[in-house]
Design a protein around this motif. Structure first.
Motif, PDB file in Angstrom:
ATOM      1  N   ALA A   1       7.268   2.491   2.508  1.00 46.81           N
ATOM      2  CA  ALA A   1       7.700   1.225   1.952  1.00 46.81           C
ATOM      3  C   ALA A   1       8.367   1.359   0.459  1.00 46.81           C
ATOM      4  CB  ALA A   1       6.530   0.374   1.899  1.00 46.81           C
ATOM      5  N   PHE A   2       8.015   2.659   0.065  1.00 50.44           N
ATOM      6  CA  PHE A   2       8.422   2.944  -1.498  1.00 50.44           C
ATOM      7  C   PHE A   2       9.603   3.937  -1.114  1.00 50.44           C
ATOM      8  CE2 PHE A   2       4.240   2.110  -2.191  1.00 50.44           C
ATOM      9  CZ  PHE A   2       4.191   1.140  -3.245  1.00 50.44           C
ATOM     10  N   SER A   3      10.814   3.312  -1.192  1.00 50.37           N
ATOM     11  CA  SER A   3      12.068   3.986  -0.722  1.00 50.37           C
ATOM     12  C   SER A   3      12.426   4.892  -1.821  1.00 50.37           C
ATOM     13  CB  SER A   3      12.976   2.992  -0.387  1.00 50.37           C
ATOM     14  OG  SER A   3      13.477   2.024  -1.485  1.00 50.37           O
ATOM     15  N   LYS A   4      12.021   4.838  -2.887  1.00 48.98           N
ATOM     16  CA  LYS A   4      12.430   5.750  -4.097  1.00 48.98           C
ATOM     17  C   LYS A   4      11.678   6.983  -4.133  1.00 48.98           C
ATOM     18  CE  LYS A   4      14.090   1.919  -6.995  1.00 48.98           C
ATOM     19  NZ  LYS A   4      13.945   1.519  -8.480  1.00 48.98           N
TER      20      LYS A   4
ATOM     21  N   PRO B   1      14.831   1.236   8.468  1.00 48.65           N
ATOM     22  CA  PRO B   1      14.870   2.718   8.312  1.00 48.65           C
ATOM     23  C   PRO B   1      13.801   3.473   8.770  1.00 48.65           C
ATOM     24  CG  PRO B   1      14.308   1.588   6.096  1.00 48.65           C
ATOM     25  CD  PRO B   1      14.549   0.441   7.199  1.00 48.65           C
ATOM     26  N   LEU B   2      13.544   4.728   9.401  1.00 47.76           N
ATOM     27  CA  LEU B   2      12.770   5.539   9.948  1.00 47.76           C
ATOM     28  C   LEU B   2      12.293   6.634   9.208  1.00 47.76           C
ATOM     29  CD1 LEU B   2      13.393   4.463  13.627  1.00 47.76           C
ATOM     30  CD2 LEU B   2      11.816   3.334  12.121  1.00 47.76           C
ATOM     31  N   PHE B   3      13.471   7.435   9.497  1.00 46.30           N
ATOM     32  CA  PHE B   3      13.159   9.009   8.940  1.00 46.30           C
ATOM     33  C   PHE B   3      14.344   9.548   8.033  1.00 46.30           C
ATOM     34  CE2 PHE B   3      11.433   8.373  13.255  1.00 46.30           C
ATOM     35  CZ  PHE B   3       9.876   8.366  12.813  1.00 46.30           C
TER      36      PHE B   3
ATOM     37  N   PRO C   1       0.834  -1.291  -0.055  1.00 46.75           N
ATOM     38  CA  PRO C   1      -0.075   0.078  -0.106  1.00 46.75           C
ATOM     39  C   PRO C   1       0.809   1.337  -0.034  1.00 46.75           C
ATOM     40  CG  PRO C   1       0.146  -1.000   2.290  1.00 46.75           C
ATOM     41  CD  PRO C   1       0.846  -1.996   1.265  1.00 46.75           C
ATOM     42  N   LYS C   2       0.178   2.246  -0.625  1.00 48.03           N
ATOM     43  CA  LYS C   2       1.172   3.551  -0.528  1.00 48.03           C
ATOM     44  C   LYS C   2       1.311   4.264   0.688  1.00 48.03           C
ATOM     45  CE  LYS C   2      -2.918   6.323  -1.465  1.00 48.03           C
ATOM     46  NZ  LYS C   2      -3.552   7.326  -2.216  1.00 48.03           N
ATOM     47  N   GLU C   3       0.501   4.034   1.732  1.00 43.64           N
ATOM     48  CA  GLU C   3       0.682   4.365   2.855  1.00 43.64           C
ATOM     49  C   GLU C   3       1.582   3.441   3.934  1.00 43.64           C
ATOM     50  OE1 GLU C   3      -3.203   2.158   3.212  1.00 43.64           O
ATOM     51  OE2 GLU C   3      -2.239   3.384   1.816  1.00 43.64           O
ATOM     52  N   GLY C   4       2.280   2.401   3.382  1.00 47.32           N
ATOM     53  CA  GLY C   4       3.032   1.669   4.091  1.00 47.32           C
ATOM     54  C   GLY C   4       4.220   2.313   4.628  1.00 47.32           C
ATOM     55  N   LEU C   5       4.565   1.608   5.942  1.00 44.87           N
ATOM     56  CA  LEU C   5       5.570   2.558   6.654  1.00 44.87           C
ATOM     57  C   LEU C   5       6.843   1.842   6.509  1.00 44.87           C
ATOM     58  CD1 LEU C   5       4.066   3.806  10.164  1.00 44.87           C
ATOM     59  CD2 LEU C   5       5.573   4.964   8.399  1.00 44.87           C
ATOM     60  N   PHE C   6       8.015   2.684   6.563  1.00 44.86           N
ATOM     61  CA  PHE C   6       9.416   2.255   6.588  1.00 44.86           C
ATOM     62  C   PHE C   6       9.714   1.318   5.532  1.00 44.86           C
ATOM     63  CE2 PHE C   6       8.064   2.832  11.299  1.00 44.86           C
ATOM     64  CZ  PHE C   6       8.167   3.975  11.451  1.00 44.86           C
ATOM     65  N   SER C   7       9.282   0.232   5.570  1.00 48.11           N
ATOM     66  CA  SER C   7       9.667  -0.878   4.405  1.00 48.11           C
ATOM     67  C   SER C   7       8.643  -1.968   4.355  1.00 48.11           C
ATOM     68  CB  SER C   7      11.079  -1.585   5.214  1.00 48.11           C
ATOM     69  OG  SER C   7      11.381  -2.782   4.486  1.00 48.11           O
ATOM     70  N   HIS C   8       8.799  -2.528   3.245  1.00 49.19           N
ATOM     71  CA  HIS C   8       7.855  -3.395   2.726  1.00 49.19           C
ATOM     72  C   HIS C   8       8.359  -5.031   3.299  1.00 49.19           C
ATOM     73  CE1 HIS C   8      10.543  -3.961  -0.882  1.00 49.19           C
ATOM     74  NE2 HIS C   8      10.411  -5.057  -0.530  1.00 49.19           N
TER      75      HIS C   8
ATOM     76  N   GLU D   1      20.307   4.926  -1.211  1.00 45.88           N
ATOM     77  CA  GLU D   1      19.297   3.778  -1.630  1.00 45.88           C
ATOM     78  C   GLU D   1      20.305   2.580  -1.462  1.00 45.88           C
ATOM     79  OE1 GLU D   1      19.238   4.703  -5.679  1.00 45.88           O
ATOM     80  OE2 GLU D   1      17.439   6.212  -5.720  1.00 45.88           O
ATOM     81  N   GLY D   2      21.693   2.786  -1.211  1.00 48.43           N
ATOM     82  CA  GLY D   2      22.463   1.443  -1.047  1.00 48.43           C
ATOM     83  C   GLY D   2      22.222   0.925   0.511  1.00 48.43           C
ATOM     84  N   LEU D   3      21.997   2.066   1.341  1.00 53.17           N
ATOM     85  CA  LEU D   3      21.724   1.911   2.902  1.00 53.17           C
ATOM     86  C   LEU D   3      20.379   1.121   2.680  1.00 53.17           C
ATOM     87  CD1 LEU D   3      22.903   4.973   4.562  1.00 53.17           C
ATOM     88  CD2 LEU D   3      24.098   2.909   4.344  1.00 53.17           C
ATOM     89  N   ILE D   4      19.267   1.649   1.945  1.00 46.10           N
ATOM     90  CA  ILE D   4      17.908   0.968   2.118  1.00 46.10           C
ATOM     91  C   ILE D   4      18.129  -0.630   1.747  1.00 46.10           C
ATOM     92  CG2 ILE D   4      15.782   1.086   1.018  1.00 46.10           C
ATOM     93  CD1 ILE D   4      16.165   3.126   3.057  1.00 46.10           C
ATOM     94  N   GLU D   5      18.937  -0.842   0.737  1.00 51.25           N
ATOM     95  CA  GLU D   5      19.068  -2.194   0.278  1.00 51.25           C
ATOM     96  C   GLU D   5      19.785  -2.966   1.504  1.00 51.25           C
ATOM     97  OE1 GLU D   5      18.053  -3.637  -2.515  1.00 51.25           O
ATOM     98  OE2 GLU D   5      17.066  -1.738  -3.098  1.00 51.25           O
ATOM     99  N   ILE D   6      20.632  -2.289   1.986  1.00 51.86           N
ATOM    100  CA  ILE D   6      21.073  -3.045   3.328  1.00 51.86           C
ATOM    101  C   ILE D   6      19.998  -3.675   4.212  1.00 51.86           C
ATOM    102  CG2 ILE D   6      22.889  -3.086   5.036  1.00 51.86           C
ATOM    103  CD1 ILE D   6      24.602  -1.416   3.581  1.00 51.86           C
ATOM    104  N   THR D   7      19.071  -2.505   4.457  1.00 46.87           N
ATOM    105  CA  THR D   7      18.038  -2.748   5.401  1.00 46.87           C
ATOM    106  C   THR D   7      17.243  -3.849   5.022  1.00 46.87           C
ATOM    107  OG1 THR D   7      16.487  -1.121   4.630  1.00 46.87           O
ATOM    108  CG2 THR D   7      18.145  -0.454   6.213  1.00 46.87           C
TER     109      THR D   7
END
Length: 621
Positions: A584-587, A569-571, A519-526, A555-561
């Protein structure tokens, strides 16, 4: 029977109309009271009122002073309910301002309004001071509906809320002392009487309120009161405290019930939510009845006294000169900005206590033949109706005009006060964000309060949540409960009220396994649901910050998470200090430059310096 049923039906109808039009209910209630009261004498065949509150020999609802006894008991319940909502945590920064408003501000109104009434109407000084004492109060029953519809800084709304409740017994006390002056006479006899009455009111008011608050709290905690009798027993105790205190010292009952409510509202009292809901429902019913009765009790001759240039001049002097003078004097040395002082000056509607006591004392003085006493009730009602009408119709516009209206609400409402929520809330709070946690688990609420967080024990299925004036500056909604159905419900119900800048929730297990349909309102990460967040917080109860170089680094750090369940990842923090919630949409973030930071929960990224840890929590979280 028809009159009693009609009052209740019309009162609730007025409450509904006020809710639909976003107006204080007092406005339609008073108008209905005038229509079925004094104005009805203009179109009924025999020239009588449709509703006659006091028995006149042919018709009427209450004999003798029965109406005023009913008004007094009803006011005691309303003020007790208001006292329950007063929390010490709200006045951390504004305590001195509130203290000055109910002391120095009251004195300014007391002397200023008396002078205005004396020079405009030529009444005796005694009656002028009685009038000024009666309009000291700014009732919570009218301030709260106004503030609910205006997003303001928490300190501004808290000042008006606390003033409205605490000043009621002060205004009543001042009115009693002036009434005693008129009844006893001047000189030494009055001085002695006034000092004795003042001392008795303070002594019995505080003693009865404090003692019975702790006694009732003890009985509730020890389960001496069965659950199904809790509300009615509490109601009977409140009425008992009011009456007993009043027997020992006339008009000390108002002070007693406010003190009782404040003490109980700031103790660790189980079932406080149920007590509040019951008292709130009862207060709405009583307010609906009271204002119709008091407005209907006015005579057509009283209305004729109101519509003159003198009353308009008196009204303007109180609103434009006396109220602002009291507020600005009371806020000297405070952190309030000029426009905030101006707004507090503008919002000063009078309410039920002023109207009720004015009707009582005005009638008593008339029966004693006091010259000019016929002006007291209509003048006070003119101030009540005028200030309510003015504030209800202009407060929002005035707030925008002077710049106190929060066009961008930065407060964050977190649904759920679990360990994860408390970690996140504490981090945001330490980064100067107004954070409110909602939970129906009292243990979680207590733990959040111990951290210094603002936490409310509430049921998200209740409509009362959107009426809470403490949530006026909320612009973000984060649903972090372990129940995915509740999270989805919260987004659907509250995103319009609290999510103007964004409404987010945790993904559930099904959504986590299907990242393409997140969902578009998903928090932090899918890849992280409540269970994974909780497990990460259990292993590594800390939130860290890492400096970013560019978008590619982020984006590299997001991939690690995504590959490490112990990092969430939070903020995203930009160089201006703004905090952006990661979804959830890290881009979502494509223009990251040096100076940005990533805040994340769990263990630190590989090769990170432990000294750079931004926030760390203990097991007490």
């Amino acid at each position: 029977m028809l009159e009693l049923a009609g009052i209740i039906i019309l009162g609730i109808l007025a409450q509904w109309v006020a809710w639909r039009l976003k107006l204080p209910a007092i406005l339609p209630l008073i108008l209905i009271g005038l229509i079925v009261g004094p104005l009805s004498t203009l179109y009924t065949e025999d020239g009588s009122k449709i509703i006659e509150p006091i028995w006149n020999g042919d018709k009427g609802l209450f004999p003798g002073e029965g109406l005023y006894y009913f008004v007094s008991l009803a006011i005691s319940i309303i003020l007790f309910e208001g006292g329950l909502t007063l929390k010490r945590s709200e006045i951390k920064n504004i305590g001195p301002v509130i203290t000055k408003l109910i002391t120095l501000g009251s004195l300014t109104t007391f002397f200023g309004a008396a002078l205005a009434a004396y020079f405009l109407f030529g009444l005796s000084w005694q009656l002028c001071f009685l009038f000024s004492a009666l309009i000291i109060v700014t009732g919570p029953t009218v301030i709260t509906p106004i503030l609910r519809n205006i997003p303001l800084k928490k300190d501004v709304s808290a000042i008006l809320k606390w003033e409205g409740i605490l000043i009621d017994p002060i205004g009543a006390l001042a009115a009693v002392l002036v009434y005693e002056f008129i009844s006893v006479g001047e000189g030494q006899a009055y001085t002695v009487t006034a000092l004795i009455e003042f001392g008795k009111i303070l002594l019995f008011g505080f003693t009865f309120g404090f003692t019975f608050a702790h006694a009732l709290t003890f009985l509730i905690k020890k389960n001496f009161i069965p659950h199904y009798l809790l509300n009615v027993v509490s109601l009977s105790v409140v009425l008992g405290v009011f009456v007993m205190s009043d027997v020992f010292a006339h008009e000390s009952g108002l002070l007693a019930v406010v003190v009782m409510g404040m003490v109980m509202g700031n103790t660790d009292l189980p079932n406080i939510k149920e007590l509040l809901y019951f008292k709130e429902s009862l207060s709405i019913l009583l307010i609906s009845i009271l204002f119709i009765l008091l407005a209907a009790n006015i005579d057509i001759a009283d209305l004729e006294l109101i519509f003159t240039w003198k009353t308009i001049a008196l009204f303007l002097s109180i609103v434009l000169i006396i109220r602002p003078l009291g507020v600005f004097l009371s806020s000297i040395g405070s952190n309030l900005k000029f426009n905030e002082k101006l707004f507090i000056s503008w919002v000063g509607p009078r309410g039920i206590v002023a109207a009720g006591i004015a009707s009582l004392f005005g009638s008593k003085l008339l029966s004693k033949g006091e010259a000019g006493a016929e002006y007291i009730t209509p003048l006070v009602f003119m101030i009540v109706l005028g200030t309510v009408l003015l504030n209800a119709t202009t407060a929002r516009v005035f707030a925008k005009l002077i710049g106190v209206f929060l066009n961008k609400s930065e407060g964050i409402l977190i649904l759920g006060a679990s360990k994860v929520s408390r970690l996140i809330g504490d981090y945001l709070h330490k980064n100067d964000r107004h954070v409110v946690l909602i939970d129906n688990n009292q243990s979680n609420i207590d733990k959040a309060n111990k951290l210094g967080l603002e936490a409310i024990s509430a049921n998200i299925y209740s409509d009362n949540l959107t009426d809470n004036i403490e949530l006026n500056d909320i612009g973000y909604l984060m649903a972090l409960t372990p129940n995915s159905d509740i999270n989805k419900y919260a987004i659907n119900k509250f995103q319009d009220a609290f999510g103007e800048n964004g409404s987010f929730r945790l993904v559930d297990a099904d959504e986590m396994s299907d990242p393409e349909n997140n969902p578009k309102e998903g928090l932090f990460s899918h890849t992280d649901d409540f269970i994974k967040l909780t497990e990460a917080a259990r292993k590594f109860p800390a939130i860290h910050e890492i400096e970013l170089h560019d978008t590619e680094h982020y984006e590299g750090l997001i991939e690690i998470t995504k590959a490490d369940a112990d990092i969430v990842p939070l903020f995203l923090l930009d160089p201006d200090g703004d905090i952006h919630i990661i979804t959830a949409f890290s881009k979502d973030f494509t223009d990251i430059q040096k100076g940005y930071k990533l805040a994340y929960l769990g263990k630190m990224f590989p090769n990170e310096d432990p000294d750079k840890e931004a926030q760390s929590e203990t097991d007490e979280v």
